[in-house]
Structure formats: C-alpha cells, structure tokens
Motif scaffolding. Structure first.
Motif, mmCIF file in Angstrom:
data_model
loop_
_atom_site.group_PDB
_atom_site.id
_atom_site.type_symbol
_atom_site.label_atom_id
_atom_site.label_comp_id
_atom_site.label_asym_id
_atom_site.label_seq_id
_atom_site.Cartn_x
_atom_site.Cartn_y
_atom_site.Cartn_z
ATOM 1 N N ALA A 126 69.241 -91.557 -72.839
ATOM 2 C CA ALA A 126 68.858 -90.071 -72.810
ATOM 3 C C ALA A 126 69.424 -89.349 -73.976
ATOM 4 O O ALA A 126 69.186 -88.418 -74.513
ATOM 5 C CB ALA A 126 69.627 -89.528 -71.129
ATOM 6 N N ILE A 127 70.837 -89.878 -74.312
ATOM 7 C CA ILE A 127 71.800 -89.356 -75.263
ATOM 8 C C ILE A 127 70.958 -89.668 -76.765
ATOM 9 O O ILE A 127 70.896 -88.691 -77.570
ATOM 10 C CB ILE A 127 73.027 -89.748 -75.265
ATOM 11 C CG1 ILE A 127 73.942 -89.562 -73.987
ATOM 12 C CG2 ILE A 127 74.073 -89.312 -76.342
ATOM 13 C CD1 ILE A 127 74.140 -88.133 -73.748
ATOM 14 N N ARG A 128 70.202 -90.776 -76.984
ATOM 15 C CA ARG A 128 69.727 -90.882 -78.048
ATOM 16 C C ARG A 128 68.430 -89.874 -78.217
ATOM 17 O O ARG A 128 68.085 -89.274 -79.164
ATOM 18 C CB ARG A 128 69.166 -92.229 -78.127
ATOM 19 C CG ARG A 128 68.329 -92.469 -79.421
ATOM 20 C CD ARG A 128 67.137 -93.732 -79.522
ATOM 21 N NE ARG A 128 67.041 -93.916 -80.745
ATOM 22 C CZ ARG A 128 66.080 -93.334 -81.245
ATOM 23 N NH1 ARG A 128 65.217 -92.421 -80.545
ATOM 24 N NH2 ARG A 128 65.632 -93.297 -82.533
ATOM 25 N N ALA A 129 67.662 -89.777 -77.135
ATOM 26 C CA ALA A 129 66.811 -88.701 -77.044
ATOM 27 C C ALA A 129 67.028 -87.364 -77.202
ATOM 28 O O ALA A 129 66.276 -86.315 -77.738
ATOM 29 C CB ALA A 129 66.030 -88.935 -75.499
ATOM 30 N N SER A 130 68.373 -87.093 -76.807
ATOM 31 C CA SER A 130 68.828 -85.643 -77.301
ATOM 32 C C SER A 130 68.978 -85.229 -78.691
ATOM 33 O O SER A 130 69.234 -84.419 -79.241
ATOM 34 C CB SER A 130 70.059 -85.235 -76.377
ATOM 35 O OG SER A 130 71.105 -86.010 -77.295
ATOM 36 N N GLY A 131 69.218 -86.493 -79.731
ATOM 37 C CA GLY A 131 69.304 -86.361 -81.066
ATOM 38 C C GLY A 131 70.903 -86.177 -81.216
ATOM 39 O O GLY A 131 71.301 -85.594 -82.409
ATOM 40 N N LEU A 132 71.599 -86.323 -80.324
ATOM 41 C CA LEU A 132 73.268 -85.824 -80.355
ATOM 42 C C LEU A 132 73.731 -87.048 -81.471
ATOM 43 O O LEU A 132 73.722 -88.185 -81.421
ATOM 44 C CB LEU A 132 73.997 -85.913 -79.046
ATOM 45 C CG LEU A 132 75.503 -85.616 -78.899
ATOM 46 C CD1 LEU A 132 75.574 -84.239 -79.394
ATOM 47 C CD2 LEU A 132 75.933 -86.085 -77.696
ATOM 48 N N VAL A 133 74.608 -86.327 -82.398
ATOM 49 C CA VAL A 133 75.499 -87.031 -83.408
ATOM 50 C C VAL A 133 76.926 -86.490 -83.078
ATOM 51 O O VAL A 133 77.038 -85.267 -82.600
ATOM 52 C CB VAL A 133 74.947 -86.854 -84.854
ATOM 53 C CG1 VAL A 133 73.612 -87.332 -84.785
ATOM 54 C CG2 VAL A 133 75.178 -85.389 -85.262
ATOM 55 N N GLY A 134 77.951 -87.029 -83.362
ATOM 56 C CA GLY A 134 79.224 -86.623 -83.607
ATOM 57 C C GLY A 134 79.201 -85.191 -84.207
ATOM 58 O O GLY A 134 79.044 -84.833 -85.316
ATOM 59 N N LEU A 135 79.562 -84.030 -83.298
ATOM 60 C CA LEU A 135 79.591 -82.608 -83.877
ATOM 61 C C LEU A 135 80.748 -82.192 -84.826
ATOM 62 O O LEU A 135 81.002 -81.356 -85.065
ATOM 63 C CB LEU A 135 79.218 -81.847 -82.685
ATOM 64 C CG LEU A 135 78.030 -82.086 -81.790
ATOM 65 C CD1 LEU A 135 77.733 -80.912 -80.808
ATOM 66 C CD2 LEU A 135 76.698 -82.044 -83.067
ATOM 67 N N GLY A 136 81.791 -83.132 -84.846
ATOM 68 C CA GLY A 136 82.969 -82.893 -85.399
ATOM 69 C C GLY A 136 82.828 -83.045 -86.912
ATOM 70 O O GLY A 136 83.940 -82.491 -87.744
ATOM 71 N N GLY A 137 81.832 -83.506 -87.407
ATOM 72 C CA GLY A 137 81.744 -83.718 -88.902
ATOM 73 C C GLY A 137 81.227 -84.845 -89.269
ATOM 74 O O GLY A 137 80.411 -85.047 -90.433
ATOM 75 N N ALA A 138 81.418 -85.921 -88.651
ATOM 76 C CA ALA A 138 81.043 -87.363 -89.165
ATOM 77 C C ALA A 138 79.721 -87.856 -89.036
ATOM 78 O O ALA A 138 78.738 -88.360 -89.836
ATOM 79 C CB ALA A 138 81.794 -88.347 -88.353
ATOM 80 N N GLY A 139 78.898 -87.116 -88.068
ATOM 81 C CA GLY A 139 77.548 -87.437 -87.874
ATOM 82 C C GLY A 139 77.055 -88.638 -87.376
ATOM 83 O O GLY A 139 75.880 -89.181 -87.563
ATOM 84 N N PHE A 140 77.894 -89.371 -86.535
ATOM 85 C CA PHE A 140 77.595 -90.732 -86.182
ATOM 86 C C PHE A 140 76.868 -90.429 -84.818
ATOM 87 O O PHE A 140 77.196 -89.927 -83.942
ATOM 88 C CB PHE A 140 78.945 -91.573 -86.169
ATOM 89 C CG PHE A 140 78.636 -92.936 -85.611
ATOM 90 C CD1 PHE A 140 78.117 -93.774 -86.753
ATOM 91 C CD2 PHE A 140 78.837 -93.362 -84.301
ATOM 92 C CE1 PHE A 140 77.987 -95.170 -86.504
ATOM 93 C CE2 PHE A 140 78.392 -94.736 -84.138
ATOM 94 C CZ PHE A 140 78.185 -95.624 -85.325
ATOM 95 N N PRO A 141 75.545 -91.400 -84.863
ATOM 96 C CA PRO A 141 74.778 -91.039 -83.572
ATOM 97 C C PRO A 141 75.710 -91.394 -82.269
ATOM 98 O O PRO A 141 76.124 -92.642 -82.336
ATOM 99 C CB PRO A 141 73.599 -92.082 -83.779
ATOM 100 C CG PRO A 141 73.692 -92.281 -85.303
ATOM 101 C CD PRO A 141 75.084 -92.455 -85.894
ATOM 102 N N THR A 142 75.725 -90.580 -81.526
ATOM 103 C CA THR A 142 76.396 -90.670 -80.214
ATOM 104 C C THR A 142 76.115 -91.783 -79.356
ATOM 105 O O THR A 142 76.950 -92.500 -78.646
ATOM 106 C CB THR A 142 76.450 -89.501 -79.510
ATOM 107 O OG1 THR A 142 76.827 -88.507 -80.411
ATOM 108 C CG2 THR A 142 77.329 -89.397 -78.338
#
Ligand code: SF4
Ligand code: SF4
Length: 437
Positions: A126-142
C-alpha cells in the motif's frame, strides 16, 4: 575506521532563523500548469503511463516502474497532458516529465479508495502504491525502508522531527497542525512492523512541539519524545540514531543493522491520511522564506508547481534575489530557473538577497582543524581537499570520503571559507567512478 560517534555529536551551532514557525500553513491555489518529473526519488526513473492529450484526474497514476527501488508518480491536478518533456534535475540528471495544463476542477480519480491492509506485506504494498518517499529531503522510497531483510531484528522506530536546517519549519507545522496524524502514522508503522519502541527526536528549539507530542503520546506505552540539543546536523540519520538510542551504525551498514528504522515526521503523518483516504502523495508542505521573499510562509503546494508560482503566491520578491535554494541553506541545492517544479522531497524554497548570498572569499587553509572538529563523522575535510586536488583516489578512499553526508558543517566553520562540502561531493563522485572500473 574513523571514531564515528565515540563522543557526543560534533556538528555546529547555526542560526535558527525559524521565522515562519508560528504561521499556519496556507493552501496554495492550483496553478495553470504543473511539470511532474518521473524521478522524484532515489532509484529507477518511472515510465510515463499517460500520453500526450490524455485527460487526467487528481491522484491518477501517471508514471511507474517495476524496479523495487523507485516510487510511482501521481497527478496532483486534473487537466490535460500537453507535453512529455525532458527534465534536467539540479544534479544534471536527465529524466522525463509529464506536463499537465490544469482545468482547475480538481476532479478526483475514481480509483482512489483507502487501501485494505491486514498485514506487513499488504502495508508495504500500500505504501508503495501511495508513491511515498522520505519527505524530509532524501527522497528514499518509503516502502523499501519498511521492508528490511532483517525485520525480526529491528525493534525501534525513530521519528525524525529534529528539523535542524535553518529557516525550515514545515515539519514543525506538521507536528502542530497534524498531531493526531503523526501519532496514528507512527502507530501504524509500529503495528505492521511489530516494533517494540518509538522515539520522536525533536530539537530543544521547538519547545511547543515537544510539549504537544509529549502530551499526544503520554498514554502510549513504548512511545517517548527525546529532546535533542539544537546542534546541526542533529537530523542526519546516523547522528539521530546515536543521539536517541546510543547505537552506532558501522561503516557500510544500514540503520536496520542496529535495530532501527528512521522516518521523517511528515512521512508518518502522510501514512495516516493515506490509509484513511487512499489519496496518494500529490501535495507538499514547504517553507518559503529568505530575505528576498516578500511574505514568507508555509504553503501546501500541488507537486509539480513551478517555484515562480509558489514565490508569486508568497508576494513575490521584495528585493532582487541573488540565490534561490531548494531545501535548507546547509544542504539545499541552488535553482537557476524559476520554472523548476516542487518535488516530493522538497521541504523549502529559500530566496536570498545579495547580502545574504554573497559568496565568501576563499583564502589558503591555515591547518586549524576546525573542519575536523565539526565533522559528525570525524572526517578530515582539509586532507580530503588536498587528495582530491592531487587526483589521489586511493588517498580519498583511505580518508573515507564515502562517509561524508554533505552536511556542510566543515565549510560552515572554516575560517578560510574553503568550499569543502563542494569538494567532498566531487571527491565522492571520483571514488564512485573509480569503483565502477
Ligand atoms: S560535509 Fe562531510 S566532511 Fe564536511 S562536516 Fe559534513 S560529513 Fe564531515
Ligand atoms: S577549517 Fe579550513 S582552514 Fe581550518 S583546517 Fe579545515 S580547511 Fe583548513
């Protein structure tokens, strides 16, 4: 190996300049056009899943990749695809971008629904489908972070709410405006990853956030708030792990190797909202500040909005900007074109005046070792500079330049104003290239 946290954090005292701290987030109107790059994360670029003239809706998938390290991209607006262009990232990487002319109707995609999640595997999907990445700056896929190979050895979730970069207050606003979402988000991660404890790390220059979060988690067993000294770069992943748990991440190892997962506070707040609504990552809270900005504020912006549009919404410039930065002044990247779009991991736009951005005049190194004392990893920036200039890759490897997190502390304290962090970036690239041969 360098000493790596054999003592408390080195780092530097920086001016906080948290001017927008007490300003509530303002929602920015939908712009006429958005430019949505197909790579806003670490890992593989997405392929566009839409074509020219397609009509798209809010939250619709417009780019995806089959690679595990990567994150899908969704439309932040409803409108028409008017171009699929080449996009050049600030680091010079060429990727594609989907350009959408908005219809301002903001019609939601019919497929949007809360995900059905009953176990860890479904949570990660589900988290992958949401497109979420670290929002603090690094952008690593959550989703990658949430699926470590040694999950059964991980016991601690650390919430990074340090926000140690000057000016930026977006995470602070998340804690103040979305306290419940932060608590729900961290609870979901803890539940699906079966983690024993959660520690929320906040710098002591945010007493209201510390109090708010302490109250919010007071009845939760195993959840605590760690008050951290305001010392840059307290929010660096390895630094934060050490300062909150005393654990040292050895060279070449991951946080999960010492039983930790670190997540940014806005990232966990997003998870709570997504699990309730199914709306993917399409907007971003960011701080707009700096001496050249007429009306500094925190804004909630559709991803893909041009910097110029965001700055105009903040009253434009009150004086000619000399430098515009994506991110904070210590680790941010200078942006030369105001058409550059807001990305998923963009937490600030700072525009500085001539006086604020005047480049320091470099003088020869006086071997004072202040750079060594400031480095959180006990690296030797002056020696790295010398080895880089000599093109000595073996020496750079020996000096462990690969460990440099590019925090900028060494440049900040250098009395000779040497741009050590820029040299470190180039030196790291040189070592990487040589390792490929
Ligand atoms: S930029 Fe690199 S070398 Fe300089 S202080 Fe930070 S980690 Fe150390
Ligand atoms: S802080 Fe600057 S002057 Fe001092 S040793 Fe490092 S590079 Fe040289």
């Amino acid at each position: 190996m360098s000493k790596l946290f054999s003592k408390s954090l080195n780092g530097v005292k920086v001016k906080h300049c948290k001017n927008t701290m007490e300003q509530e987030t303002v929602v920015m109107p939908v712009p006429d056009k958005v430019v949505i790059p197909m790579k806003q994360h670490m890992g593989k670029e997405c392929d566009p899943t839409v074509k020219l003239t397609d009509l798209v809706k809010v939250g619709q998938l417009i780019g995806d990749t089959t690679a595990f390290i990567g994150a899908p991209i969704h439309s932040s607006v409803s409108g028409k695809v008017v171009a699929i262009d080449e996009f050049i990232s600030p680091s010079g990487e060429k990727n594609k971008a989907v350009v959408i002319e908005t219809d301002k109707l903001q019609e939601m995609d019919e497929s949007i629904a809360p995900p059905v999640v009953t176990n860890h595997q479904e949570f990660v999907a589900a988290i992958r489908a949401s497109g979420l990445v670290g929002l603090g700056g690094a952008g690593f896929p959550t989703h990658v972070k949430l699926a470590p190979k040694n999950l059964d050895e991980v016991d601690t979730l650390i919430i990074n709410a340090a926000e140690c970069e000057p000016y930026i207050t977006a995470d602070y606003r998340t804690m103040m405006e979305e306290t419940e979402a932060v608590v729900e988000g961290l609870s979901l991660v803890r539940k699906y990853l079966n983690l024993k404890q959660v520690i929320i790390g906040i710098e002591d220059n945010k007493p209201k956030a510390i109090e708010t979060m302490q109250q919010a988690v007071s009845s939760m067993e195993g959840v605590s708030v760690a008050t951290l000294k305001s010392q840059y770069p307290q929010g660096g992943e390895k630094v934060l792990i050490y300062e909150t748990t005393g654990r040292v991440v050895p060279e070449g190892k991951l946080p999960s190797d010492v039983g930790c997962i670190v997540m940014n506070v806005s990232t966990v707040a997003f998870i709570a909202g997504y699990m309730k609504t199914g709306v993917p990552l399409i907007q971003k809270r960011l701080t707009v500040d700096g001496g050249a900005v007429a009306e500094p504020k925190n804004v909630l912006v559709p991803i893909g909005t041009a910097f110029g549009d965001v700055l105009e919404f903040c009253g434009g410039f009150k004086s000619e900007p000399k430098k515009v930065i994506m991110g904070g002044p210590m680790m941010g990247i200078a942006i030369y074109d105001m058409k550059f779009p807001v990305l998923k991991n963009n937490n600030a736009i700072l525009a500085f005046t001539e006086a604020e951005a005047a480049p320091p005049v470099e003088t020869p190194c006086i071997r004072c070792a202040r750079c060594v004392n400031a480095c959180p990893f006990d690296l030797m920036p002056a020696a790295i500079e010398k080895a880089f200039k000599a093109g000595n890759v073996e020496a750079l490897k020996g000096l462990k330049v690969n460990l440099c997190m590019e925090c900028g502390c060494c440049s900040y304290v250098c009395p000779a104003k040497r741009n050590l962090v820029a040299t470190n970036r180039l030196a790291k690239k040189l070592v990487m290239e040589s390792n490929k041969k």
